[in-house]
Design an enzyme around this catalytic site. Structure first.
Site, PDB file in Angstrom:
ATOM      1  CE1 TYR A  79     106.218  28.925  21.713  1.00 34.53           C
ATOM      2  CE2 TYR A  79     106.547  26.627  22.283  1.00 34.53           C
ATOM      3  CZ  TYR A  79     106.365  27.606  21.335  1.00 34.53           C
ATOM      4  OH  TYR A  79     106.313  27.268  20.002  1.00 34.53           O
ATOM      5  CB  THR A 136     106.070  35.722  13.030  1.00 32.78           C
ATOM      6  OG1 THR A 136     105.812  34.826  14.117  1.00 32.78           O
ATOM      7  CG2 THR A 136     107.406  35.388  12.403  1.00 32.78           C
ATOM      8  CB  SER A 167     104.708  33.976   7.357  1.00 36.55           C
ATOM      9  OG  SER A 167     103.516  34.585   7.754  1.00 36.55           O
ATOM     10  CB  ILE A 168     108.840  30.956   9.591  1.00 41.98           C
ATOM     11  CG1 ILE A 168     109.354  31.786  10.777  1.00 41.98           C
ATOM     12  CG2 ILE A 168     109.824  29.848   9.234  1.00 41.98           C
ATOM     13  CD1 ILE A 168     109.469  31.024  12.087  1.00 41.98           C
ATOM     14  CE  LYS A 212     105.464  25.036  17.584  1.00 43.78           C
ATOM     15  NZ  LYS A 212     104.963  25.008  16.193  1.00 43.78           N
TER      16      LYS A 212
HETATM   17  N1  LIG Z   1     108.243  32.956  15.106  1.00 44.97           N
HETATM   18  C1  LIG Z   1     108.891  32.208  15.976  1.00 44.97           C
HETATM   19  O1  LIG Z   1     109.550  32.694  16.897  1.00 44.97           O
HETATM   20  C2  LIG Z   1     108.863  30.723  15.839  1.00 44.97           C
HETATM   21  C3  LIG Z   1     109.852  29.962  16.487  1.00 44.97           C
HETATM   22  C4  LIG Z   1     109.815  28.574  16.384  1.00 44.97           C
HETATM   23  C5  LIG Z   1     108.793  27.978  15.656  1.00 44.97           C
HETATM   24  N2  LIG Z   1     107.843  28.751  15.047  1.00 44.97           N
HETATM   25  C6  LIG Z   1     106.784  28.078  14.302  1.00 44.97           C
HETATM   26  O2  LIG Z   1     106.819  28.477  12.959  1.00 44.97           O
HETATM   27  C7  LIG Z   1     105.541  28.230  12.372  1.00 44.97           C
HETATM   28  C8  LIG Z   1     105.093  29.453  11.582  1.00 44.97           C
HETATM   29  O3  LIG Z   1     104.819  30.520  12.466  1.00 44.97           O
HETATM   30  P1  LIG Z   1     105.274  32.022  12.197  1.00 44.97           P
HETATM   31  O4  LIG Z   1     106.092  32.429  13.362  1.00 44.97           O
HETATM   32  O5  LIG Z   1     105.814  32.168  10.837  1.00 44.97           O
HETATM   33  O6  LIG Z   1     103.909  32.830  12.366  1.00 44.97           O
HETATM   34  P2  LIG Z   1     102.745  33.218  11.305  1.00 44.97           P
HETATM   35  O7  LIG Z   1     101.677  33.844  12.121  1.00 44.97           O
HETATM   36  O8  LIG Z   1     103.303  34.027  10.215  1.00 44.97           O
HETATM   37  O9  LIG Z   1     102.285  31.810  10.760  1.00 44.97           O
HETATM   38  C9  LIG Z   1     101.440  30.944  11.478  1.00 44.97           C
HETATM   39  C10 LIG Z   1     100.406  30.457  10.510  1.00 44.97           C
HETATM   40  O10 LIG Z   1      99.606  29.413  11.105  1.00 44.97           O
HETATM   41  C11 LIG Z   1      98.370  29.489  10.435  1.00 44.97           C
HETATM   42  N3  LIG Z   1      97.317  28.709  11.072  1.00 44.97           N
HETATM   43  C12 LIG Z   1      96.816  28.844  12.328  1.00 44.97           C
HETATM   44  N4  LIG Z   1      95.755  28.002  12.473  1.00 44.97           N
HETATM   45  C13 LIG Z   1      95.605  27.320  11.292  1.00 44.97           C
HETATM   46  C14 LIG Z   1      94.684  26.364  10.821  1.00 44.97           C
HETATM   47  N5  LIG Z   1      93.678  25.925  11.580  1.00 44.97           N
HETATM   48  N6  LIG Z   1      94.833  25.901   9.559  1.00 44.97           N
HETATM   49  C15 LIG Z   1      95.826  26.341   8.753  1.00 44.97           C
HETATM   50  N7  LIG Z   1      96.720  27.273   9.146  1.00 44.97           N
HETATM   51  C16 LIG Z   1      96.612  27.765  10.405  1.00 44.97           C
HETATM   52  C17 LIG Z   1      98.054  30.978  10.451  1.00 44.97           C
HETATM   53  O11 LIG Z   1      97.060  31.305   9.513  1.00 44.97           O
HETATM   54  C18 LIG Z   1      99.416  31.545  10.086  1.00 44.97           C
HETATM   55  O12 LIG Z   1      99.523  31.769   8.692  1.00 44.97           O
HETATM   56  C19 LIG Z   1     104.622  27.848  13.538  1.00 44.97           C
HETATM   57  O13 LIG Z   1     104.550  26.436  13.632  1.00 44.97           O
HETATM   58  C20 LIG Z   1     105.371  28.392  14.731  1.00 44.97           C
HETATM   59  O14 LIG Z   1     105.034  27.768  15.948  1.00 44.97           O
HETATM   60  C21 LIG Z   1     107.864  30.099  15.120  1.00 44.97           C
END
Ligand SMILES: NC(=O)c1ccc[n+]([C@@H]2O[C@H](COP(=O)([O-])OP(=O)(O)OC[C@H]3O[C@@H](n4cnc5c(N)ncnc54)[C@H](O)[C@@H]3O)[C@@H](O)[C@H]2O)c1
Length: 254
Positions: free
Chosen positions: A154, A192, A18-19, A161
């Protein structure tokens, strides 16, 4: 030790990829006390496994869609830390069906769900945490380029977003009065659990890495570096901004 004496929250984390976890880990390594959130009991178990043996980390649980849980979290955080200096919103969700095919097919319910969890939750959490945010605090959300470009598959998440980034600017205006900064980190695609919900992720990653100005891989570590900058006093003049962490892919035309 850029964050010595600072305390804050990173919500939410699924696993070590996870980020949010990369950010929490880096913040703790820079001397911060870090509360790490899981969305539910199952996720909390995983967070506890990650935070075990880390004296400056603690696990919390909150589902952004449940107001009672948000209020309970704020009470628990207040008891644990008093005030907090940073809040990282690292969560998003949309139905898998809405992350492939045509955007035009998005259902009303799918649209509402994606916007509620992925954008409104930032506003709701800032409102809940405002009373315990210290002056000079820093809030950040995680976005993606699909907010300003039409990226295949997307779809509704791009619209969510866009709402998230606009919310960051309005929150920066509201909370700036208290010295609290609010910014967006916008990473390129990273493998992720959440990202795998978008059809064709692996191809997206290869595409971006091949065409970006910086010819090397990027990932969670690069995002965490920019998050530490935003949490630290080094960025005390920066608010309402979108910071891209994508090897420069967003600037490329032809
Ligand atoms: N991975 C990528 O390529 C990428 C790129 C740009 C932005 N992001 C953003 O980074 C952030 C983290 O995502 P990630 O890629 O680390 O994936 P991840 O799956 O590890 O994390 C996403 C998290 O969101 C949580 N979540 C979903 N619904 C929820 C709710 N109702 N209440 C609380 N938490 C909730 C999940 O439990 C999960 O832990 C997100 O906003 C994602 O859109 C990701």
């Amino acid at each position: 030790m850029l964050l010595k004496g600072k305390k804050g929250l990173v919500l939410s984390v699924t696993n070590e990829n996870s980020i949010g976890w990369a950010i929490a880990d880096a913040a703790a390594n820079h001397g911060a006390e870090v509360g790490v959130g899981g969305q539910n009991d199952k996720m909390r178990g995983r967070v506890e496994a990650l935070t075990e043996g880390r004296p400056n980390m603690k696990a919390f649980t909150v589902d952004f869609q449940i107001d009672e849980q948000i209020e309970a979290l704020v009470e628990e955080v207040k008891k644990t830390y008093g005030g907090i200096d940073f809040f990282v919103h690292s969560a998003a969700f949309a139905n898998r069906d809405d992350l492939s095919g045509r955007f035009i097919d998005t259902s009303r319910d799918g649209f509402k769900l994606a916007l509620d969890i992925s954008a409104y939750s930032l506003v709701r959490m800032c409102k809940a945490l405002e009373p315990i945010m210290n002056e000079e605090g820093s809030v950040m959300a995680l976005s993606y380029l699909g907010s300003v470009r039409a990226v295949s598959n997307y779809n509704v998440m791009g619209v969510a977003k866009a709402a998230l980034e606009a919310s960051v600017r309005y929150l920066a205006a509201d909370l700036g009065v208290k010295g609290i900064r609010v910014n967006t980190l916008s990473p390129g695609p990273i493998n992720t659990v959440a990202a795998r919900g978008v059809k064709g992720l692996t191809e997206m990653i290869d595409y971006v890495h091949e065409r970006s100005p910086l010819k090397r891989r990027f990932g969670q570590e690069e995002v965490a570096g920019s998050a530490i900058y935003l949490m630290s006093d080094l960025s005390k003049g920066v608010t309402g901004q979108v910071i891209y962490i994508d090897n420069g892919y967003n600037i490329v035309g032809m």
